[in-house]
Scaffold this motif. Structure first.
Motif, PDB file in Angstrom:
ATOM      1  N   ARG A  26      56.179  49.771   9.496  1.00 28.70           N
ATOM      2  CA  ARG A  26      57.596  49.726   9.131  1.00 28.70           C
ATOM      3  C   ARG A  26      57.857  48.694   8.037  1.00 28.70           C
ATOM      4  O   ARG A  26      58.632  48.937   7.112  1.00 28.70           O
ATOM      5  N   LEU A  27      57.201  47.545   8.141  1.00 23.69           N
ATOM      6  CA  LEU A  27      57.398  46.504   7.122  1.00 23.69           C
ATOM      7  C   LEU A  27      56.855  46.952   5.766  1.00 23.69           C
ATOM      8  O   LEU A  27      57.460  46.690   4.726  1.00 23.69           O
ATOM      9  N   LEU A  28      55.709  47.621   5.777  1.00 19.87           N
ATOM     10  CA  LEU A  28      55.126  48.095   4.516  1.00 19.87           C
ATOM     11  C   LEU A  28      55.917  49.252   3.916  1.00 19.87           C
ATOM     12  O   LEU A  28      55.842  49.492   2.707  1.00 19.87           O
ATOM     13  N   ALA A  29      56.672  49.970   4.710  1.00 18.57           N
ATOM     14  CA  ALA A  29      57.457  51.102   4.226  1.00 18.57           C
ATOM     15  C   ALA A  29      58.771  50.674   3.572  1.00 18.57           C
ATOM     16  O   ALA A  29      59.416  51.475   2.908  1.00 18.57           O
ATOM     17  N   ARG A  30      59.143  49.432   3.720  1.00 20.68           N
ATOM     18  CA  ARG A  30      60.383  48.950   3.116  1.00 20.68           C
ATOM     19  C   ARG A  30      60.282  48.955   1.590  1.00 20.68           C
ATOM     20  O   ARG A  30      59.255  48.570   1.032  1.00 20.68           O
ATOM     21  N   PRO A  31      61.352  49.301   0.886  1.00 22.49           N
ATOM     22  CA  PRO A  31      61.346  49.188  -0.572  1.00 22.49           C
ATOM     23  C   PRO A  31      61.138  47.745  -1.039  1.00 22.49           C
ATOM     24  O   PRO A  31      60.571  47.505  -2.098  1.00 22.49           O
ATOM     25  N   SER A  32      61.561  46.789  -0.234  1.00 29.03           N
ATOM     26  CA  SER A  32      61.413  45.380  -0.621  1.00 29.03           C
ATOM     27  C   SER A  32      59.946  44.956  -0.653  1.00 29.03           C
ATOM     28  O   SER A  32      59.604  43.960  -1.292  1.00 29.03           O
ATOM     29  N   PHE A  33      59.056  45.713   0.026  1.00 28.41           N
ATOM     30  CA  PHE A  33      57.629  45.379  -0.044  1.00 28.41           C
ATOM     31  C   PHE A  33      57.142  45.498  -1.484  1.00 28.41           C
ATOM     32  O   PHE A  33      56.471  44.607  -1.992  1.00 28.41           O
TER      33      PHE A  33
END
Length: 111
Positions: A26-33
């Motif tokens: 989920r964290l890696l799927a964020r656009p902010s990544f």
């Protein structure tokens, strides 16, 4: 990017053995990544939206920044990523990304 406090609480309450893996996904799927990772590459490439103190006209090279964010968010293979930046103008044009990527060279030249 770090998880939010509510994401941490949800993770702590998740009893499944895949809880950690799901949180990371989920964290890696964020656009902010992509924004976060692109920041380091932009530093290495000496990216700047202006020429600097004495010749501070705007430069319209933001498409390169957006290309980098997309590349990181899409998990573009590094060999393709590097090839687009080195020789993107010589690759078959499926989209504008290779042309945008190869436009990084010549930034130091003031017009």
């Amino acid at each position: 990017m770090l998880p939010t406090p509510s994401e941490v609480k949800a993770f702590e309450k998740d009893p499944s053995p895949d809880a950690y893996e799901h949180l990371v996904d989920r964290l890696l799927a964020r656009p902010s990544f992509g924004e976060h990772r692109a920041r380091y590459w932009l530093d290495y490439a000496r990216y700047s939206d202006t020429y600097g103190l004495h010749y501070d006209n705007s430069r319209h090279i933001w498409p390169y920044r957006d290309y980098l964010i997309r590349a990181f968010n899409d998990n573009k293979p590094f060999d393709q990523f590097a090839m687009e930046q080195i020789a993107g103008d010589m690759l078959p044009a499926r989209n504008l990304d290779p042309l945008i990527a190869s436009g990084t060279y010549g930034w130091g030249e003031q017009q």
